[in-house]
Motif scaffolding. Structure first.
Motif, short mmCIF file in Angstrom:
data_model
loop_
_atom_site.label_atom_id
_atom_site.label_comp_id
_atom_site.label_asym_id
_atom_site.label_seq_id
_atom_site.Cartn_x
_atom_site.Cartn_y
_atom_site.Cartn_z
N GLU A 8 0.84 -1.20 0.00
CA GLU A 8 0.00 0.00 0.00
C GLU A 8 0.88 1.25 0.00
O GLU A 8 0.68 2.17 -0.79
CB GLU A 8 -0.91 -0.04 1.23
CG GLU A 8 -1.99 1.03 1.32
CD GLU A 8 -3.10 0.90 0.29
OE1 GLU A 8 -3.45 -0.22 -0.11
OE2 GLU A 8 -3.63 1.95 -0.10
N LYS A 9 1.90 1.24 0.87
CA LYS A 9 2.84 2.36 0.96
C LYS A 9 3.57 2.54 -0.36
O LYS A 9 3.75 3.64 -0.87
CB LYS A 9 3.90 2.07 2.02
CG LYS A 9 3.61 2.65 3.37
CD LYS A 9 4.82 2.43 4.28
CE LYS A 9 4.62 3.15 5.60
NZ LYS A 9 5.68 2.83 6.56
N LEU A 10 4.02 1.43 -0.90
CA LEU A 10 4.86 1.47 -2.10
C LEU A 10 4.07 1.98 -3.31
O LEU A 10 4.59 2.75 -4.12
CB LEU A 10 5.36 0.05 -2.38
CG LEU A 10 6.41 -0.13 -3.45
CD1 LEU A 10 7.70 0.55 -3.04
CD2 LEU A 10 6.66 -1.62 -3.67
N LEU A 11 2.82 1.58 -3.41
CA LEU A 11 2.05 1.83 -4.63
C LEU A 11 1.14 3.05 -4.55
O LEU A 11 0.60 3.50 -5.54
CB LEU A 11 1.21 0.60 -4.98
CG LEU A 11 2.01 -0.67 -5.25
CD1 LEU A 11 1.08 -1.86 -5.46
CD2 LEU A 11 2.91 -0.49 -6.46
N LYS A 12 0.98 3.58 -3.35
CA LYS A 12 0.03 4.65 -3.09
C LYS A 12 0.06 5.78 -4.13
O LYS A 12 -0.98 6.23 -4.60
CB LYS A 12 0.36 5.25 -1.71
CG LYS A 12 -0.72 6.06 -1.07
CD LYS A 12 -0.36 6.34 0.37
CE LYS A 12 1.04 6.93 0.49
NZ LYS A 12 1.23 7.71 1.70
N ASN A 13 1.29 6.22 -4.47
CA ASN A 13 1.39 7.37 -5.38
C ASN A 13 1.54 6.97 -6.83
O ASN A 13 1.72 7.82 -7.69
CB ASN A 13 2.59 8.24 -4.97
CG ASN A 13 2.42 8.78 -3.56
OD1 ASN A 13 1.30 9.06 -3.13
ND2 ASN A 13 3.51 8.89 -2.83
N ILE A 14 1.50 5.67 -7.09
CA ILE A 14 1.78 5.20 -8.45
C ILE A 14 0.57 4.50 -9.05
O ILE A 14 0.41 4.41 -10.26
CB ILE A 14 2.96 4.20 -8.41
CG1 ILE A 14 4.17 4.87 -7.80
CG2 ILE A 14 3.29 3.70 -9.79
CD1 ILE A 14 5.16 3.89 -7.25
N VAL A 15 -0.27 3.98 -8.17
CA VAL A 15 -1.40 3.16 -8.62
C VAL A 15 -2.29 3.93 -9.58
O VAL A 15 -2.51 5.12 -9.45
CB VAL A 15 -2.18 2.65 -7.39
CG1 VAL A 15 -2.87 3.79 -6.66
CG2 VAL A 15 -3.18 1.59 -7.78
N GLY A 16 -2.73 3.22 -10.60
CA GLY A 16 -3.70 3.79 -11.53
C GLY A 16 -4.89 2.86 -11.50
O GLY A 16 -5.39 2.52 -10.43
N LYS A 17 -5.29 2.41 -12.67
CA LYS A 17 -6.36 1.41 -12.70
C LYS A 17 -5.79 0.10 -12.14
O LYS A 17 -6.49 -0.68 -11.50
CB LYS A 17 -6.81 1.23 -14.14
CG LYS A 17 -8.07 0.42 -14.29
CD LYS A 17 -8.60 0.45 -15.71
CE LYS A 17 -9.84 -0.45 -15.80
NZ LYS A 17 -10.12 -0.83 -17.18
N TYR A 18 -4.49 -0.09 -12.41
CA TYR A 18 -3.81 -1.29 -11.93
C TYR A 18 -2.65 -0.88 -11.03
O TYR A 18 -2.48 0.30 -10.73
CB TYR A 18 -3.37 -2.15 -13.12
CG TYR A 18 -4.54 -2.55 -14.01
CD1 TYR A 18 -4.75 -1.97 -15.26
CD2 TYR A 18 -5.46 -3.51 -13.56
CE1 TYR A 18 -5.83 -2.32 -16.04
CE2 TYR A 18 -6.55 -3.87 -14.34
CZ TYR A 18 -6.74 -3.27 -15.58
OH TYR A 18 -7.81 -3.62 -16.35
N ALA A 19 -1.84 -1.85 -10.68
CA ALA A 19 -0.85 -1.61 -9.62
C ALA A 19 0.10 -0.45 -9.91
O ALA A 19 0.36 0.38 -9.05
CB ALA A 19 -0.05 -2.88 -9.36
#
Lengths: 226, 222
Positions: free
Chosen positions: B152-163
């Motif tokens: 969650e921390k890692l992807l928080k600012n990168i996530v779009g429709k997918y990871a």
């Protein structure tokens, strides 16, 4: 003299940085890889026992608080597997993966036996849990069990493929992942290496490689002095 | 959906094996047909001499590509990426986004090293003998949540429709089954992980994912 100083500063800035803990076997893997590839790097210690992985600066680099972390200019890469593949692609001069797809897959498989089936089951957090929920005396037997199980698998896997090194006669990814795990097994968890003749032989081969020796925990800047 | 070749690949798989699930999903995404070869782990079919020749470690999945046999889901996926580069599962190393590829590999590692091994069958069994089934379940849940907090921390600012954006990549291939298992088997409260929940909602709508799920496999027990 001014120009030389600026040049040196620029070189320093362009140098790879590795955030590492002396005893972290995941960091050890990357130290080996960097040495094998002849890549100079700045060693930045992160004291896991003192909780330095939770500092705001480090959290910005890697919000998960794990080492190793590689910084290459503006690029920040975490996780030993991801870092390894990044280095392979960005600095291909001394390849650590064979071009033959089947041999490449074997390297990745061997590396994953270490990084998925062995190391996560004997890392600090899990051992702490075993200590608390079972008993302090169970820590080493627990680790030993999982390491030996993984070593048995590796013996089987590599039996038909090992040459001078794990797969064939060139040092490759499998070796970079194996070496730290074998040392951890021997030094910290009383693993009975007599059961693993191939890994014993590989360990001896690694002890003769300066790139591996330079990378061992005791030789790192943050290792406690003897 | 991309046109499929006639099957020349074989996949040794067990319907409930999460590592097999990863590869099934990837093969579907790449539009690669394969022959499903069921290995009944409950009946010990992984220990037959025939299977031992394919994989002396007795694990599924194993990919059969002509006379080449590849084991270990991560190794299989990297092999497929290189041998069948259409519909790539790893973004290229682009100057515009130099970390994108590494991030996908990192997510895959977090799942395959930091989460899955701590709740896989062999670990659970061994741990259960030491601490009992309730504590062992708690251990599994704790580690799934720990891994999910990290993701969650890692992807928080990168996530779009997918990871990692708006395309399905390697990170999604590893996360999809992990989130499915977390909700179904471990009853994890996914409201704590808004980015992961969002990713999962998107993945659940993909036919390639649904077709790869355990219940859809030829050896599924209804």
């Amino acid at each position: 003299m001014v120009h030389q100083h600026e040049h040196e500063q620029a070189q320093q800035q362009n140098k790879l940085k590795l955030y590492s803990y002396w005893r972290s076997s995941c960091s050890f893997r990357i130290r080996i890889a960097l040495n094998l590839k002849g890549l100079d790097y700045e060693y930045i210690p992160v004291n896991l026992l003192k909780g330095e992985q939770f500092s705001p600066e480090f959290q910005k680099l890697n919000p998960i608080g794990y080492v190793p972390v590689l910084v290459d200019g503006d690029v920040v890469v975490s996780d030993s597997f991801a870092i390894f593949m990044y280095l392979e692609e960005k600095y291909p001069q001394i390849p650590l993966l064979p071009s033959d797809l089947a041999k490449k897959a074997l390297n990745i498989q061997a590396a994953n036996i270490v990084s998925s089936s062995i190391q996560p089951l004997q890392n600090l957090a899990v051992l702490k849990y075993i200590e608390e929920k079972v008993s302090p005396e169970e820590k080493v037997p627990w680790a030993k069990f999982h390491i030996e199980k993984g070593f048995g698998a590796l013996e089987k896997l590599l039996k038909d493929h090992a040459g001078k090194y794990a797969i064939g006669d060139e040092v490759a990814m499998a070796d970079a992942f194996l070496a730290p795990q074998i040392l951890a097994g021997i030094q910290r968890f009383n693993v009975d290496m007599a059961k693993f003749p191939l890994l014993t032989r590989l360990n001896e081969a690694y002890s003769e490689l300066p790139e591996f020796q330079k990378a061992i925990p005791e030789n790192q800047p943050d290792a406690p002095s003897a | 959906m991309a046109a499929k070749d006639s099957p020349k690949l074989g996949l040794y798989s067990y319907w409930q094996s999460s590592c097999s699930w990863r590869v099934r999903f990837a093969l579907n995404l790449k539009g690669i047909s394969y022959e499903y070869k069921a290995v009944n782990l409950l009946k010990g079919e992984q220990f037959t001499p025939e299977f031992e020749k394919l994989n002396p470690l007795h694990f599924v999945p194993v990919l059969a590509d002509g006379d080449v046999f590849i084991s270990d889901s991560y190794a299989i996926l990297m092999y497929l990426e290189e041998k069948y580069p259409r519909r790539p599962l790893l973004p290229s190393l682009l100057p515009s986004n130099p970390q994108h590829k590494a991030l996908n590999l990192q997510v895959a590692s977090i799942v395959s090293s930091s989460i899955q091994p701590l709740h896989m069958l062999s670990t659970s069994k061994y741990l259960g003998e030491k601490v009992g089934p309730q504590e062992q379940l708690l251990f599994a849940q704790t580690n799934v949540e720990k891994g999910f907090h990290a993701l969650e921390k890692l992807l928080k600012n990168i996530v779009g429709k997918y990871a990692t954006g708006d395309e399905v990549y390697m990170a999604d291939v590893f996360m999809a089954h992990q989130i499915a298992m977390a909700t179904e088997r471990f009853k994890i409260d996914m409201s704590k992980f808004p980015s992961l929940s969002r990713i999962y909602e998107s993945l659940k709508a993909i036919p390639e994912f649904l077709e790869s799920s355990p219940e859809e496999q030829p050896d599924a027990v209804k």
